[in-house]
Design a protein around this motif. Structure first.
Motif, PDB file in Angstrom:
ATOM      1  N   TRP A 125       0.848  -1.184   0.000  1.00  0.00           N
ATOM      2  CA  TRP A 125       0.000   0.000   0.000  1.00  0.00           C
ATOM      3  C   TRP A 125       0.889   1.241   0.000  1.00  0.00           C
ATOM      4  N   ARG A 126       0.353   2.312  -0.548  1.00  0.00           N
ATOM      5  CA  ARG A 126       1.115   3.560  -0.665  1.00  0.00           C
ATOM      6  C   ARG A 126       0.162   4.724  -0.899  1.00  0.00           C
ATOM      7  N   PRO A 127       0.650   5.967  -0.747  1.00  0.00           N
ATOM      8  CA  PRO A 127      -0.173   7.119  -1.112  1.00  0.00           C
ATOM      9  C   PRO A 127      -0.463   7.124  -2.613  1.00  0.00           C
ATOM     10  N   LEU A 128      -1.622   7.642  -2.979  1.00  0.00           N
ATOM     11  CA  LEU A 128      -1.989   7.802  -4.379  1.00  0.00           C
ATOM     12  C   LEU A 128      -1.982   9.285  -4.740  1.00  0.00           C
ATOM     13  N   THR A 129      -1.585   9.595  -5.957  1.00  0.00           N
ATOM     14  CA  THR A 129      -1.551  10.969  -6.439  1.00  0.00           C
ATOM     15  C   THR A 129      -2.276  11.049  -7.781  1.00  0.00           C
ATOM     16  N   GLU A 130      -2.295  12.230  -8.361  1.00  0.00           N
ATOM     17  CA  GLU A 130      -2.946  12.405  -9.667  1.00  0.00           C
ATOM     18  C   GLU A 130      -2.265  11.570 -10.747  1.00  0.00           C
ATOM     19  N   GLN A 131      -1.021  11.147 -10.484  1.00  0.00           N
ATOM     20  CA  GLN A 131      -0.325  10.272 -11.438  1.00  0.00           C
ATOM     21  C   GLN A 131      -0.960   8.881 -11.494  1.00  0.00           C
ATOM     22  N   ASP A 132      -1.795   8.577 -10.501  1.00  0.00           N
ATOM     23  CA  ASP A 132      -2.462   7.268 -10.443  1.00  0.00           C
ATOM     24  C   ASP A 132      -3.860   7.314 -11.051  1.00  0.00           C
ATOM     25  N   ASP A 133      -4.118   8.305 -11.872  1.00  0.00           N
ATOM     26  CA  ASP A 133      -5.460   8.486 -12.423  1.00  0.00           C
ATOM     27  C   ASP A 133      -5.949   7.247 -13.185  1.00  0.00           C
ATOM     28  N   ALA A 134      -5.077   6.654 -13.965  1.00  0.00           N
ATOM     29  CA  ALA A 134      -5.496   5.498 -14.775  1.00  0.00           C
ATOM     30  C   ALA A 134      -5.846   4.301 -13.903  1.00  0.00           C
ATOM     31  N   VAL A 135      -4.981   3.987 -12.926  1.00  0.00           N
ATOM     32  CA  VAL A 135      -5.266   2.826 -12.065  1.00  0.00           C
ATOM     33  C   VAL A 135      -6.485   3.092 -11.177  1.00  0.00           C
ATOM     34  N   PHE A 136      -6.685   4.369 -10.795  1.00  0.00           N
ATOM     35  CA  PHE A 136      -7.848   4.689  -9.968  1.00  0.00           C
ATOM     36  C   PHE A 136      -9.131   4.587 -10.779  1.00  0.00           C
ATOM     37  N   SER A 137      -9.064   5.014 -12.035  1.00  0.00           N
ATOM     38  CA  SER A 137     -10.239   4.902 -12.904  1.00  0.00           C
ATOM     39  C   SER A 137     -10.622   3.441 -13.115  1.00  0.00           C
ATOM     40  N   GLU A 138      -9.628   2.581 -13.279  1.00  0.00           N
ATOM     41  CA  GLU A 138      -9.899   1.150 -13.425  1.00  0.00           C
ATOM     42  C   GLU A 138     -10.524   0.596 -12.143  1.00  0.00           C
ATOM     43  N   PHE A 139     -10.011   1.063 -11.010  1.00  0.00           N
ATOM     44  CA  PHE A 139     -10.548   0.654  -9.702  1.00  0.00           C
ATOM     45  C   PHE A 139     -12.022   1.043  -9.598  1.00  0.00           C
ATOM     46  N   GLU A 140     -12.347   2.281  -9.958  1.00  0.00           N
ATOM     47  CA  GLU A 140     -13.730   2.746  -9.878  1.00  0.00           C
ATOM     48  C   GLU A 140     -14.642   1.949 -10.802  1.00  0.00           C
ATOM     49  N   SER A 141     -14.147   1.630 -11.990  1.00  0.00           N
ATOM     50  CA  SER A 141     -14.981   0.903 -12.952  1.00  0.00           C
ATOM     51  C   SER A 141     -15.253  -0.528 -12.506  1.00  0.00           C
ATOM     52  N   SER A 142     -14.447  -1.024 -11.560  1.00  0.00           N
ATOM     53  CA  SER A 142     -14.625  -2.388 -11.051  1.00  0.00           C
ATOM     54  C   SER A 142     -15.530  -2.441  -9.828  1.00  0.00           C
ATOM     55  N   ALA A 143     -15.942  -1.275  -9.326  1.00  0.00           N
ATOM     56  CA  ALA A 143     -16.793  -1.209  -8.127  1.00  0.00           C
ATOM     57  C   ALA A 143     -18.219  -0.866  -8.526  1.00  0.00           C
ATOM     58  N   SER A 144     -19.171  -1.265  -7.695  1.00  0.00           N
ATOM     59  CA  SER A 144     -20.572  -0.946  -7.970  1.00  0.00           C
ATOM     60  C   SER A 144     -20.849   0.521  -7.649  1.00  0.00           C
ATOM     61  N   GLU A 145     -21.882   1.074  -8.273  1.00  0.00           N
ATOM     62  CA  GLU A 145     -22.272   2.452  -8.004  1.00  0.00           C
ATOM     63  C   GLU A 145     -22.633   2.640  -6.535  1.00  0.00           C
ATOM     64  N   GLN A 146     -23.299   1.640  -5.947  1.00  0.00           N
ATOM     65  CA  GLN A 146     -23.689   1.727  -4.547  1.00  0.00           C
ATOM     66  C   GLN A 146     -22.469   1.786  -3.648  1.00  0.00           C
ATOM     67  N   ASP A 147     -21.484   0.934  -3.909  1.00  0.00           N
ATOM     68  CA  ASP A 147     -20.254   0.945  -3.105  1.00  0.00           C
ATOM     69  C   ASP A 147     -19.521   2.271  -3.242  1.00  0.00           C
ATOM     70  N   LEU A 148     -19.478   2.804  -4.454  1.00  0.00           N
ATOM     71  CA  LEU A 148     -18.802   4.084  -4.670  1.00  0.00           C
ATOM     72  C   LEU A 148     -19.512   5.206  -3.922  1.00  0.00           C
ATOM     73  N   ASP A 149     -20.846   5.211  -3.951  1.00  0.00           N
ATOM     74  CA  ASP A 149     -21.612   6.234  -3.241  1.00  0.00           C
ATOM     75  C   ASP A 149     -21.427   6.111  -1.738  1.00  0.00           C
ATOM     76  N   ASP A 150     -21.471   4.891  -1.230  1.00  0.00           N
ATOM     77  CA  ASP A 150     -21.360   4.681   0.215  1.00  0.00           C
ATOM     78  C   ASP A 150     -19.977   5.058   0.735  1.00  0.00           C
ATOM     79  N   ALA A 151     -18.941   4.721  -0.017  1.00  0.00           N
ATOM     80  CA  ALA A 151     -17.573   4.914   0.472  1.00  0.00           C
ATOM     81  C   ALA A 151     -17.110   6.358   0.317  1.00  0.00           C
ATOM     82  N   TYR A 152     -17.511   7.013  -0.763  1.00  0.00           N
ATOM     83  CA  TYR A 152     -17.072   8.374  -1.079  1.00  0.00           C
ATOM     84  C   TYR A 152     -15.542   8.480  -1.018  1.00  0.00           C
ATOM     85  N   VAL A 153     -14.905   7.670  -1.830  1.00  0.00           N
ATOM     86  CA  VAL A 153     -13.447   7.690  -1.972  1.00  0.00           C
ATOM     87  C   VAL A 153     -13.120   8.377  -3.297  1.00  0.00           C
ATOM     88  N   GLU A 154     -12.355   9.457  -3.228  1.00  0.00           N
ATOM     89  CA  GLU A 154     -12.053  10.245  -4.428  1.00  0.00           C
ATOM     90  C   GLU A 154     -10.548  10.503  -4.526  1.00  0.00           C
TER      91      GLU A 154
END
Length: 247
Positions: free
Chosen positions: A114-143
């Protein structure tokens, strides 16, 4: 020694004890505060020792027919809410690190996937979001653009992320959200990420705050597994409730 930091106890006292205390006994306190904003024109806090505090605007006190001359209890107060048609949002658990657990965390040697994430991780974060459900994304509010973001990886894939943002401008409290992809749960990712981001927050002078709804058993379990302690249950007026709204 205080179980929680002075910052935490002072913050919640300021939320519920500033104003005109119209009723108080060993179990229940009601305060009228004209400075509450509309979204929090009624708030209720039950601390882990069973004490309950309520705060409301003068307009809401008038709607509930509250005065300094009457005897009150939590039950009577909630009956008055019901009779006035006031609905609350639904309580959240509030978790913080105790002073003892904070000291343990700050001395912890944290190494792993595990490590800090920055704007350089935009691609991996976008892939992460696309793998999660809308409900999980709304509940967690991780941005990714929050004040602090940490992630945990498996084979270079982001599988768990947590983010924090300052809770209020005048309080050094950072509110935390965390999400693990469903197929990677139960492996300890979330616990490690939560502890890592919370250690970072402490080092920046912030108190980490972990909130979850009362019926979210998995999130409650995670909070305790990560070393946090239940502070209490906090509720506010429902955003759908129109009673006492200003014109």
């Amino acid at each position: 020694m205080l179980l929680f930091s002075q910052m935490i106890t002072d913050y919640w006292k300021s939320q519920f004890l500033n104003g005109d205390i119209i009723y108080s006994d060993k179990d229940f306190t009601v305060t009228i505060n004209p400075d509450l904003n509309e979204d929090s024109r009624i708030m209720v806090l039950e601390t882990s020792d069973g004490r309950v505090m309520a705060v409301l605007t003068p307009e809401m006190a008038e709607k509930l027919d509250l005065s300094q001359r009457q005897e009150l209890s939590e039950l009577v107060f909630r009956q008055k809410l019901n009779e006035a048609g006031v609905t609350l949002h639904g309580a959240d658990y509030l978790f913080y690190f105790s002073e003892a657990e904070k000291n343990v965390l700050l001395q912890e040697n944290q190494e792993g996937t595990w490590r800090p994430l920055t704007e350089q991780d935009d691609a991996v974060f976008s892939e992460f979001e696309s793998s999660a459900s809308e409900q999980d994304l709304d509940d967690a509010y991780v941005e990714l653009d929050h004040w602090a973001v940490f992630g945990s990886f498996e084979q270079n894939r982001l599988v768990c992320a947590a983010s924090m943002y300052p809770w209020e401008e005048d309080a050094q409290i950072a509110d935390l959200g965390v999400l693990t992809l469903s197929s990677f749960r139960g492996k300890g990712h979330a616990r490690k990420v939560v502890r890592s981001i919370c250690k970072y927050a402490f080092e920046q002078g912030y108190e980490p705050q972990y909130r979850c709804q009362l019926d979210n058993e998995a999130s409650t379990f995670l909070a305790k597994a990560a070393g946090l302690t239940l502070f209490g249950k906090w509720d506010v007026i429902s955003p759908d409730c129109t009673v006492g709204e200003t014109e």
